[in-house]
Design a protein around this motif. Sequence first.
Motif, PDB file in Angstrom:
ATOM      1  N   ARG A 179       0.419  -1.129  -0.077  1.00 58.74           N
ATOM      2  CA  ARG A 179       0.515  -0.182   0.156  1.00 58.74           C
ATOM      3  C   ARG A 179       1.516   1.298  -0.027  1.00 58.74           C
ATOM      4  N   SER A 180       2.037   1.203  -0.050  1.00 53.05           N
ATOM      5  CA  SER A 180       3.226   2.108  -0.101  1.00 53.05           C
ATOM      6  C   SER A 180       2.703   3.077  -1.074  1.00 53.05           C
ATOM      7  N   ASN A 181       3.036   4.132  -1.217  1.00 53.69           N
ATOM      8  CA  ASN A 181       3.469   5.175  -2.550  1.00 53.69           C
ATOM      9  C   ASN A 181       4.480   5.363  -2.494  1.00 53.69           C
ATOM     10  N   PRO A 182       4.150   5.463  -4.519  1.00 56.51           N
ATOM     11  CA  PRO A 182       5.519   5.839  -5.032  1.00 56.51           C
ATOM     12  C   PRO A 182       6.445   7.192  -4.336  1.00 56.51           C
ATOM     13  N   SER A 183       5.842   8.045  -3.829  1.00 58.08           N
ATOM     14  CA  SER A 183       7.341   8.890  -3.200  1.00 58.08           C
ATOM     15  C   SER A 183       8.242   7.744  -1.851  1.00 58.08           C
TER      16      SER A 183
END
Length: 79
Positions: free
Chosen positions: A23-27
């Motif tokens: 669920r981690s975001n690309p940033s």
Amino acid sequence: MIQTYNGMSTGELPALAWQKSRRSNPSGNCVEMAQLPGGAGIAVRNSRDPDGPALIYTMDEITAFILGAQDGDFDNLIR
């Protein structure tokens, strides 16, 4: 076995297999976790500072946290 403590530099730890949530975001705004050798516990680090300090948890502590999160114990902390 290496003596671990909260706040130790991640660079002081042996090579670990760090992982983060799907669920981690690309940033890169996420935490990463890794199991310590011999089942000694779990290390947690900030993915934006991979050589920075690590928090060290026992297996019992991390188990209680994960099971609590699965049960919704911390849902009030998110939007």
